[in-house]
Scaffold this motif. Structure first.
Motif, PDB file in Angstrom:
ATOM      1  N   MET A  20       0.821  -1.219   0.000  1.00  0.00           N
ATOM      2  CA  MET A  20       0.000   0.000   0.000  1.00  0.00           C
ATOM      3  C   MET A  20       0.853   1.266   0.000  1.00  0.00           C
ATOM      4  O   MET A  20       0.349   2.361  -0.109  1.00  0.00           O
ATOM      5  CB  MET A  20      -0.923   0.012   1.224  1.00  0.00           C
ATOM      6  CG  MET A  20      -1.863  -1.172   1.313  1.00  0.00           C
ATOM      7  SD  MET A  20      -3.130  -1.140   0.047  1.00  0.00           S
ATOM      8  CE  MET A  20      -4.248   0.071   0.730  1.00  0.00           C
ATOM      9  N   ILE A  21       2.163   1.120   0.178  1.00  0.00           N
ATOM     10  CA  ILE A  21       3.073   2.267   0.149  1.00  0.00           C
ATOM     11  C   ILE A  21       3.843   2.221  -1.160  1.00  0.00           C
ATOM     12  O   ILE A  21       4.554   1.258  -1.455  1.00  0.00           O
ATOM     13  CB  ILE A  21       4.036   2.251   1.346  1.00  0.00           C
ATOM     14  CG1 ILE A  21       3.254   2.320   2.657  1.00  0.00           C
ATOM     15  CG2 ILE A  21       5.023   3.419   1.254  1.00  0.00           C
ATOM     16  CD1 ILE A  21       4.118   2.243   3.905  1.00  0.00           C
ATOM     17  N   SER A  22       3.704   3.267  -1.966  1.00  0.00           N
ATOM     18  CA  SER A  22       4.378   3.293  -3.254  1.00  0.00           C
ATOM     19  C   SER A  22       5.892   3.258  -3.072  1.00  0.00           C
ATOM     20  O   SER A  22       6.432   3.918  -2.177  1.00  0.00           O
ATOM     21  CB  SER A  22       3.989   4.563  -4.016  1.00  0.00           C
ATOM     22  OG  SER A  22       4.832   4.738  -5.157  1.00  0.00           O
ATOM     23  N   PRO A  23       6.598   2.518  -3.929  1.00  0.00           N
ATOM     24  CA  PRO A  23       8.065   2.530  -3.860  1.00  0.00           C
ATOM     25  C   PRO A  23       8.653   3.884  -4.217  1.00  0.00           C
ATOM     26  O   PRO A  23       9.833   4.136  -3.942  1.00  0.00           O
ATOM     27  CB  PRO A  23       8.464   1.455  -4.876  1.00  0.00           C
ATOM     28  CG  PRO A  23       7.282   1.306  -5.781  1.00  0.00           C
ATOM     29  CD  PRO A  23       6.083   1.580  -4.936  1.00  0.00           C
ATOM     30  N   LEU A  24       7.845   4.763  -4.798  1.00  0.00           N
ATOM     31  CA  LEU A  24       8.310   6.108  -5.139  1.00  0.00           C
ATOM     32  C   LEU A  24       8.048   7.119  -4.015  1.00  0.00           C
ATOM     33  O   LEU A  24       8.341   8.300  -4.161  1.00  0.00           O
ATOM     34  CB  LEU A  24       7.634   6.588  -6.422  1.00  0.00           C
ATOM     35  CG  LEU A  24       7.962   5.761  -7.671  1.00  0.00           C
ATOM     36  CD1 LEU A  24       7.190   6.290  -8.870  1.00  0.00           C
ATOM     37  CD2 LEU A  24       9.461   5.762  -7.956  1.00  0.00           C
TER      38      LEU A  24
END
Length: 259
Positions: free
Chosen positions: A1-5
């Motif tokens: 749920m946490i973007s790698p960006l």
């Protein structure tokens, strides 16, 4: 749920089912409650305490350093309640030594480009429309509505269920249950429509209107009006809320009706 960006500090405390979109930066000493969504390009600085089921839209900056020359880097926070929506480019500064915190309650809506300065305390179920600028140390009670592009002077207090017209310059305190409009800002009646929507009876609304007839329509100064109200009108929760607000006002309250 946490973007790698997204960049999320390992010292931040992230709840369950939190979604964080690309290019957002979350610093250390941040707490985010369960089921909250953080949109892209959001910056959350140290000291942010964000509740559950909040929505924070692109460009918002939470817990930035206060724009106060007296600020000396003291530890302070921004506390945001549950189910509050913070729209695009809203800025909320953390507290200073005065209160140590800036507070926004639960179930609030802060529309785009709102600024909430240091040491403000905003209650729950409050709506602040687009581009409202709130100076430091302001207090806004539950269920108040502030119209778009209004500017609120530091240390002003706005009572519960009050409604302020868009484009207002709020230099004085706005008592509970009222509508405020015109320039200079003045009493424009009781917020009867809003009160009905929130379940107030016609009898209660009429009682509130009678209190404000003494305060704003009978050509008495506030001290005399308060005395007359206590003698002539029965004690109710709403009457006492108004009396306590007027008596505790430090900046003075807005003017009465102006033709």
């Amino acid at each position: 749920m946490i973007s790698p960006l997204a960049h999320v500090s390992s010292d931040a405390k992230i709840g369950k089912n939190v979604k964080i979109d690309p290019f957002t930066m979350i610093h250390e000493d941040v707490v985010i409650g369960d089921d909250t969504w953080i949109g892209p390009n959001v910056t959350i600085f140290p000291g942010a305490r964000i509740g559950k089921k909040c929505k924070i839209f692109p460009g918002a900056v939470i817990a930035g350093i206060p724009q106060d020359l007296k600020f000396q880097g003291e530890d302070s926070t921004v506390v945001i309640g549950d189910n509050t929506t913070i729209r695009e480019c809203v800025t909320i500064s953390r507290g200073t030594v005065d209160k140590q915190t800036t507070v926004v309650g639960s179930n609030c809506l802060l529309m785009a480009y709102v600024h909430v300065a240091h040491d403000c305390v905003i209650g729950s179920n409050v709506i602040i429309a687009n581009s409202v600028q709130i100076a430091g140390h302001v207090s806004i009670d539950d269920w108040a509505i502030v119209g778009g592009s209004s500017a609120i002077h530091q240390f002003v207090k706005i009572g519960m269920h009050a409604m302020i017209s868009g484009g207002s310059l709020v230099r004085k305190d706005v008592p509970p249950f009222t509508k405020a409009a015109r320039e200079p800002l003045s009493y424009a009646g009781v917020n009867s429509l809003g009160l009905r929507r929130r379940g107030f009876t016609s009898e209660t609304i009429s009682h509130i209107q009678e209190v404000y007839r003494y305060l704003f329509l009978n050509s008495m100064n506030n001290s005399r009006a308060l005395e007359e109200i206590e003698v002539n009108l029965p004690a109710t929760k709403e009457r006492d809320e108004i009396l306590n607000f007027i008596r505790s006002s430090e900046r003075g309250v807005m003017k009465g009706y102006i033709n």
